[in-house]
Write a protein that holds these residues in place. Structure first.
Motif, PDB file in Angstrom:
ATOM      1  N   ARG A  74      17.664  52.496  65.507  1.00  0.00           N
ATOM      2  CA  ARG A  74      17.114  51.358  64.812  1.00  0.00           C
ATOM      3  C   ARG A  74      15.799  51.904  64.091  1.00  0.00           C
ATOM      4  N   GLU A  75      15.597  51.190  62.941  1.00  0.00           N
ATOM      5  CA  GLU A  75      14.461  51.645  62.171  1.00  0.00           C
ATOM      6  C   GLU A  75      13.690  50.401  61.762  1.00  0.00           C
ATOM      7  N   LEU A  76      12.439  50.544  61.424  1.00  0.00           N
ATOM      8  CA  LEU A  76      11.561  49.706  60.404  1.00  0.00           C
ATOM      9  C   LEU A  76      12.070  49.346  59.386  1.00  0.00           C
ATOM     10  N   VAL A  77      12.081  48.100  58.890  1.00  0.00           N
ATOM     11  CA  VAL A  77      12.545  47.460  57.733  1.00  0.00           C
ATOM     12  C   VAL A  77      11.032  47.234  57.040  1.00  0.00           C
ATOM     13  N   ALA A  78      10.563  46.220  57.410  1.00  0.00           N
ATOM     14  CA  ALA A  78       9.010  45.472  57.024  1.00  0.00           C
ATOM     15  C   ALA A  78       8.373  44.861  58.241  1.00  0.00           C
TER      16      ALA A  78
ATOM     17  N   PRO B 281      24.984  48.431  49.250  1.00  0.00           N
ATOM     18  CA  PRO B 281      25.589  48.549  50.413  1.00  0.00           C
ATOM     19  C   PRO B 281      24.923  49.127  51.574  1.00  0.00           C
ATOM     20  N   GLU B 282      24.205  50.034  51.267  1.00  0.00           N
ATOM     21  CA  GLU B 282      23.122  50.791  52.305  1.00  0.00           C
ATOM     22  C   GLU B 282      22.529  50.014  53.148  1.00  0.00           C
TER      23      GLU B 282
ATOM     24  N   ASP C 188      10.459  52.873  52.882  1.00  0.00           N
ATOM     25  CA  ASP C 188      10.541  53.733  51.594  1.00  0.00           C
ATOM     26  C   ASP C 188      11.610  53.084  50.917  1.00  0.00           C
ATOM     27  N   SER C 189      12.746  52.922  51.546  1.00  0.00           N
ATOM     28  CA  SER C 189      14.074  52.564  50.952  1.00  0.00           C
ATOM     29  C   SER C 189      14.024  51.077  50.743  1.00  0.00           C
ATOM     30  N   VAL C 190      13.134  49.926  50.986  1.00  0.00           N
ATOM     31  CA  VAL C 190      13.389  48.561  50.609  1.00  0.00           C
ATOM     32  C   VAL C 190      11.995  48.342  49.584  1.00  0.00           C
ATOM     33  N   LYS C 191      11.041  49.321  49.395  1.00  0.00           N
ATOM     34  CA  LYS C 191       9.891  48.807  48.667  1.00  0.00           C
ATOM     35  C   LYS C 191      10.368  48.281  47.528  1.00  0.00           C
ATOM     36  N   GLY C 192       9.597  47.392  46.983  1.00  0.00           N
ATOM     37  CA  GLY C 192      10.005  46.727  45.571  1.00  0.00           C
ATOM     38  C   GLY C 192      11.114  45.748  45.880  1.00  0.00           C
ATOM     39  N   ARG C 193      12.119  45.701  46.732  1.00  0.00           N
ATOM     40  CA  ARG C 193      13.146  44.708  46.799  1.00  0.00           C
ATOM     41  C   ARG C 193      13.067  44.213  47.622  1.00  0.00           C
ATOM     42  N   PHE C 194      12.286  44.041  49.027  1.00  0.00           N
ATOM     43  CA  PHE C 194      12.235  43.372  50.090  1.00  0.00           C
ATOM     44  C   PHE C 194      10.700  42.941  50.340  1.00  0.00           C
TER      45      PHE C 194
ATOM     46  N   VAL D 208       8.572  34.813  60.884  1.00  0.00           N
ATOM     47  CA  VAL D 208       8.346  35.545  60.074  1.00  0.00           C
ATOM     48  C   VAL D 208       9.701  35.648  59.191  1.00  0.00           C
ATOM     49  N   LEU D 209       9.476  35.798  57.754  1.00  0.00           N
ATOM     50  CA  LEU D 209      10.750  35.875  57.021  1.00  0.00           C
ATOM     51  C   LEU D 209      10.767  37.043  56.275  1.00  0.00           C
ATOM     52  N   LEU D 210      12.031  37.337  55.985  1.00  0.00           N
ATOM     53  CA  LEU D 210      12.295  38.640  55.127  1.00  0.00           C
ATOM     54  C   LEU D 210      13.040  38.291  53.915  1.00  0.00           C
ATOM     55  N   GLN D 211      12.605  38.358  52.851  1.00  0.00           N
ATOM     56  CA  GLN D 211      13.153  38.217  51.504  1.00  0.00           C
ATOM     57  C   GLN D 211      13.880  39.344  50.993  1.00  0.00           C
ATOM     58  N   MET D 212      15.124  39.580  50.848  1.00  0.00           N
ATOM     59  CA  MET D 212      15.721  40.654  50.333  1.00  0.00           C
ATOM     60  C   MET D 212      16.523  40.534  49.153  1.00  0.00           C
ATOM     61  N   ASN D 213      16.192  41.217  48.210  1.00  0.00           N
ATOM     62  CA  ASN D 213      16.356  41.127  46.904  1.00  0.00           C
ATOM     63  C   ASN D 213      17.202  42.416  46.286  1.00  0.00           C
TER      64      ASN D 213
END
Length: 121
Positions: free
Chosen positions: A45-49, A87-88, A61-67, A78-83
């Motif tokens: 399990r890893e931190l997303v945001a 696939p990863e 780092d893998s989601v910066k600028g997208r989430f 709490v909300l998470l907008q994922m753009n």
């Protein structure tokens, strides 16, 4: 009893968007840290945001600028907008919160049941 209930997962094509929502309910006195983690098959399990206890936001780092993570303290959500999903990004996404159930309690970790996000064409 405290519950974290997630919603908004599903199947999306690469480049698409999803919005995850998590609502905390039950006997809640106060919430500090709150955010999102994920776990892919065979991975840890890893931190997303997430919002830290100080209120700052942390992103993988893998989601910066997208989430983007957002929080509504009045609604304990709490909300998470994922753009621009890739696939990863496929994983089970878990909501997390540090919660005190009363002024006499200590901070405790609470987790949601998880919601599946699958990015595939």
């Amino acid at each position: 009893q405290v519950q974290l209930v997630e919603s908004g997962g599903g199947l999306v094509q690469p480049g698409g968007s999803l919005r995850l929502s998590c609502a905390a309910s039950g006997s809640i006195f106060s919430i500090t840290a709150m955010g999102w983690y994920r776990q892919a098959v065979g991975e840890q399990r890893e931190l997303v945001a997430a919002f830290s206890r100080s209120g700052s936001t942390n992103y993988a780092d893998s989601v910066k600028g997208r989430f983007t993570v957002a929080r509504d303290n009045a609604k304990n959500t709490v909300l998470l907008q994922m753009n621009s999903l890739k696939p990863e990004d496929t994983a089970v996404y878990f909501c997390h919160a540090d919660i005190m159930t009363s002024r006499y309690d200590r901070w405790r970790d609470y987790w949601g049941q998880g919601t599946q996000v699958t990015v595939s064409s």
